[in-house]
Design a protein around this motif. Sequence first.
Motif, PDB file in Angstrom:
ATOM      1  N   VAL A 123       0.837  -1.204   0.000  1.00 10.06           N
ATOM      2  CA  VAL A 123       0.000   0.000   0.000  1.00 10.06           C
ATOM      3  C   VAL A 123       0.869   1.250   0.000  1.00 10.06           C
ATOM      4  O   VAL A 123       0.631   2.192  -0.758  1.00 10.06           O
ATOM      5  CB  VAL A 123      -0.964  -0.009   1.216  1.00 10.06           C
ATOM      6  CG1 VAL A 123      -1.652   1.334   1.357  1.00 10.06           C
ATOM      7  CG2 VAL A 123      -1.978  -1.121   1.079  1.00 10.06           C
ATOM      8  N   VAL A 124       1.900   1.245   0.844  1.00  7.49           N
ATOM      9  CA  VAL A 124       2.816   2.382   0.898  1.00  7.49           C
ATOM     10  C   VAL A 124       3.528   2.543  -0.433  1.00  7.49           C
ATOM     11  O   VAL A 124       3.643   3.651  -0.978  1.00  7.49           O
ATOM     12  CB  VAL A 124       3.824   2.220   2.064  1.00  7.49           C
ATOM     13  CG1 VAL A 124       4.921   3.266   1.984  1.00  7.49           C
ATOM     14  CG2 VAL A 124       3.111   2.278   3.396  1.00  7.49           C
ATOM     15  N   LEU A 125       4.009   1.441  -0.993  1.00 11.42           N
ATOM     16  CA  LEU A 125       4.697   1.481  -2.277  1.00 11.42           C
ATOM     17  C   LEU A 125       3.760   1.989  -3.376  1.00 11.42           C
ATOM     18  O   LEU A 125       4.137   2.828  -4.194  1.00 11.42           O
ATOM     19  CB  LEU A 125       5.242   0.099  -2.624  1.00 11.42           C
ATOM     20  CG  LEU A 125       5.988   0.003  -3.952  1.00 11.42           C
ATOM     21  CD1 LEU A 125       7.216   0.909  -3.930  1.00 11.42           C
ATOM     22  CD2 LEU A 125       6.374  -1.430  -4.238  1.00 11.42           C
ATOM     23  N   GLY A 126       2.532   1.520  -3.383  1.00 11.58           N
ATOM     24  CA  GLY A 126       1.562   1.979  -4.376  1.00 11.58           C
ATOM     25  C   GLY A 126       1.275   3.465  -4.244  1.00 11.58           C
ATOM     26  O   GLY A 126       1.163   4.181  -5.237  1.00 11.58           O
ATOM     27  N   THR A 127       1.175   3.941  -3.010  1.00 10.88           N
ATOM     28  CA  THR A 127       0.934   5.367  -2.773  1.00 10.88           C
ATOM     29  C   THR A 127       2.106   6.207  -3.254  1.00 10.88           C
ATOM     30  O   THR A 127       1.933   7.246  -3.898  1.00 10.88           O
ATOM     31  CB  THR A 127       0.677   5.625  -1.275  1.00 10.88           C
ATOM     32  OG1 THR A 127      -0.402   4.800  -0.838  1.00 10.88           O
ATOM     33  CG2 THR A 127       0.362   7.077  -1.012  1.00 10.88           C
ATOM     34  N   VAL A 128       3.315   5.756  -2.975  1.00  9.33           N
ATOM     35  CA  VAL A 128       4.521   6.486  -3.407  1.00  9.33           C
ATOM     36  C   VAL A 128       4.602   6.514  -4.925  1.00  9.33           C
ATOM     37  O   VAL A 128       4.889   7.555  -5.524  1.00  9.33           O
ATOM     38  CB  VAL A 128       5.787   5.858  -2.775  1.00  9.33           C
ATOM     39  CG1 VAL A 128       7.044   6.419  -3.410  1.00  9.33           C
ATOM     40  CG2 VAL A 128       5.805   6.079  -1.283  1.00  9.33           C
ATOM     41  N   LEU A 129       4.346   5.402  -5.569  1.00  9.74           N
ATOM     42  CA  LEU A 129       4.406   5.351  -7.032  1.00  9.74           C
ATOM     43  C   LEU A 129       3.327   6.225  -7.668  1.00  9.74           C
ATOM     44  O   LEU A 129       3.582   6.928  -8.651  1.00  9.74           O
ATOM     45  CB  LEU A 129       4.281   3.907  -7.513  1.00  9.74           C
ATOM     46  CG  LEU A 129       5.481   3.008  -7.236  1.00  9.74           C
ATOM     47  CD1 LEU A 129       5.174   1.577  -7.664  1.00  9.74           C
ATOM     48  CD2 LEU A 129       6.721   3.524  -7.923  1.00  9.74           C
ATOM     49  N   ALA A 130       2.134   6.194  -7.124  1.00 17.91           N
ATOM     50  CA  ALA A 130       1.058   7.037  -7.656  1.00 17.91           C
ATOM     51  C   ALA A 130       1.383   8.513  -7.480  1.00 17.91           C
ATOM     52  O   ALA A 130       1.157   9.332  -8.375  1.00 17.91           O
ATOM     53  CB  ALA A 130      -0.259   6.697  -6.964  1.00 17.91           C
ATOM     54  N   SER A 131       1.940   8.852  -6.336  1.00 21.26           N
ATOM     55  CA  SER A 131       2.317  10.240  -6.078  1.00 21.26           C
ATOM     56  C   SER A 131       3.401  10.693  -7.046  1.00 21.26           C
ATOM     57  O   SER A 131       3.354  11.797  -7.587  1.00 21.26           O
ATOM     58  CB  SER A 131       2.799  10.375  -4.631  1.00 21.26           C
ATOM     59  OG  SER A 131       3.309  11.657  -4.403  1.00 21.26           O
TER      60      SER A 131
END
Length: 110
Positions: A8-16
């Motif tokens: 989830v954290v990785l997905g949030t960072v990539l989306a950002s």
Amino acid sequence: MKIRLNSVVLGTVLASAALTGCNLYRVDVQQGNVIKESQVQQLKPGMSREEVRNLLGTPALADPFHAKRWDYAYSFKPSYGSRQQKHLSVFFDDEGRLTRTEGDLKPQTP
């Protein structure tokens, strides 16, 4: 739980990061002497070099082999758009008095 939280954290960072890349800030770039038409209109034949320098600023190009000619060049590249360039040359006689101008901006003749 750890694996799910990390994804989830990785997905949030990539989306950002992806969204930030879409909104790159580009800087307007201007080079040379900004010369306004109102300044050019104040040029009069017979003005001294000092008067021209006070009005237009120090020339961008002062060729030692052509001391009777000063060149003012201006280039502007907006952040989104095409480059705009302007050029003005002023010519002096042997006594250092303005004789004529050439370029994109010209003084109005009466």
